[in-house]
Write a protein that holds these residues in place. Structure first.
Motif: not given
Length: 453
Positions: A116-124
């Motif tokens: 999903w990081s190719s569509l949005a910046n991901l914060l886990f």
């Protein structure tokens, strides 16, 4: 943690002259052990203190969109896993939506083509304290974790994190998660929405939330779960009747003795299946079938496990991995685990229903999507449908099949204020079982467009 606390330095970045907090620079991950070379995206990880007095600090891992896809133009999405007590690094990042998956050797990583990081910046975020690398210096915190404190700490984390990453302060922001995060996500969303109205609080550019196979409302979740077991041939007619009578459907926090007995019978009748994905083979270790028949959702064990999370347990306990992640700096006295038994078993507070929060946030006009993998027997599609039905929302677009390459990917219904999507053949962790369909779903959510029909 304001500007006075965090010294600010200007570093050369893609945009010359951008100012970043010095702690942001020190959180930059140069490379993870075993990762593919030249991945083309930036990663950061580290700790944000959420309570100075108790010494509570939460661990995060930020994965930016690849540079070729202009991360500065992409939204920020916070991902939370449930449990309660399970790690978003173990599940969301390492086996679902993150950029890397772990090979069976527990040492090397490979790229996830449907990250999903190719569509949005991901914060886990590993939340609450005591989960994964997140820690507290006050040991009683581990025995008093609950919904309220988890939501408050997560909000404090966000406020402080945005100070460290000011370039994200005005970015479109979404919250996503699955399973018991069906509690975390709406509760944190509600706090962000309400605090945004306060004069003193920083404004977070919050746009909406997305939850999958989400614990939502005890009464409807119980009814829908027992019905799913029965209609899918997992339990007998007599046990189904017994469960319906003995389990009082969410009127109290703890099931009666009669209900526990009926649930034990149901477990025996179901046999050695993976309840999180009823048509796939369970991992060949009996541990993966261990169900803890206690607490809030007596049939729900702590983690989904056909072996994939074994690999993360090996990988994230390696000292060189922890060093690369800037994790475990205080040397916590226990190994990193996918789920914390203490936090989960001693969970303090858990409201019976999230539906009042849904009503408030739907009225606020936020984007709300709920999705469900239809082969999950733990928080099944029937439970979610009963919960949504209880909201009595008008229908905008009636039930329709959506497609991926000419094949039905699932079904969807659009209500006024809420979109519901099913993913066919997916278990509890939809992006693990149906990564491509989950990616299509996430893209539709971000674009606020119906699924391809």
């Amino acid at each position: 943690m304001g500007q006075s606390v965090v010294s600010v330095v200007c570093v050369l970045s893609l945009i010359v002259g951008t100012c970043f907090a010095s702690s942001q620079v020190s959180d930059r991950i140069t490379e993870l052990p075993g990762q593919p070379k030249n991945v083309g995206f930036a990663q950061y990880s580290g700790y944000v203190t959420v309570n100075e007095q108790a010494g509570r600090a939460l661990f995060y891992w930020l994965v930016e969109t690849p540079a070729s896809r202009k991360p500065e133009s992409r939204p920020l999405v916070l991902w939370l896993n449930g449990g309660p007590g399970c790690s978003s690094v173990a599940y969301g990042a390492a086996e679902e939506i993150g950029p890397f998956h772990i090979r069976p050797d527990g040492k090397t990583l490979y790229l996830n083509p449907y990250a999903w990081s190719s569509l949005a910046n991901l914060l886990f975020l590993e939340s609450p304290a005591g989960v994964g690398f997140s820690y507290t210096n006050t040991s009683s915190d581990l025995y008093t974790a609950g919904d309220k404190k988890t939501a408050e700490d997560a909000y404090t984390f966000l406020v402080n994190w945005f100070e460290r990453f000011p370039q994200y302060k005005h970015r479109d922001f979404y919250i996503a998660g699955e399973s018991y995060a069906g509690h975390y996500v709406p509760q944190l969303s509600q706090i962000v929405y309400q605090r945004n109205k306060g004069v003193q609080n920083p404004i977070i550019n919050f746009k909406g939330f997305l939850v999958g196979n989400a614990v939502t409302d005890d009464y409807h979740d119980y009814v829908g779960t027992f019905e799913y077991w029965w209609t899918h041939g997992l339990i007998s007619d007599s046990t189904y009747r017994l469960l319906r009578v003995a389990c009082d459907f969410g009127s109290s926090q703890h099931p009666s003795l009669e209900c526990m007995k009926a649930l034990n019978v149901a477990v025996l009748e179901q046999g050695k299946i993976d309840p999180y994905s009823i048509y796939t083979r369970p991992c060949n270790n009996t541990q993966s079938l261990k169900r803890e028949l206690k607490g809030h959702y007596p049939w729900m064990s702590r983690a989904y496990d056909p072996c994939t999370d074994r690999y993360s347990e090996v990988y994230f306990n390696r000292p060189e991995v922890q060093k690369a992640l800037h994790a475990n700096l205080t040397r916590i006295s226990y190994p990193w685990k996918t789920c914390s038994d203490i936090v989960g078993n001693y969970w303090a507070d858990s409201p019976l229903s999230m539906l009042p929060i849904y009503q408030e946030l739907i009225a606020a006009g936020l984007r709300i999507w709920v999705y469900s993998g239809d082969t999950d027997a733990v928080v099944p599609v029937t439970a979610t449908r009963y919960s949504i039905d209880a909201l009595k929302l008008p229908t905008i677009t009636n039930w329709y099949p959506w497609y991926d390459n000419g094949k039905v990917g699932g079904w969807s219904q659009v209500y006024k204020g809420l979109t519901f999507v099913t993913v066919t053949g997916a278990g509890h962790e939809v992006p693990l079982h149906r990564p491509r369909q989950a990616f299509i779903l996430f893209k539709s959510f971000l674009e606020n467009k119906p699924l391809p029909s």
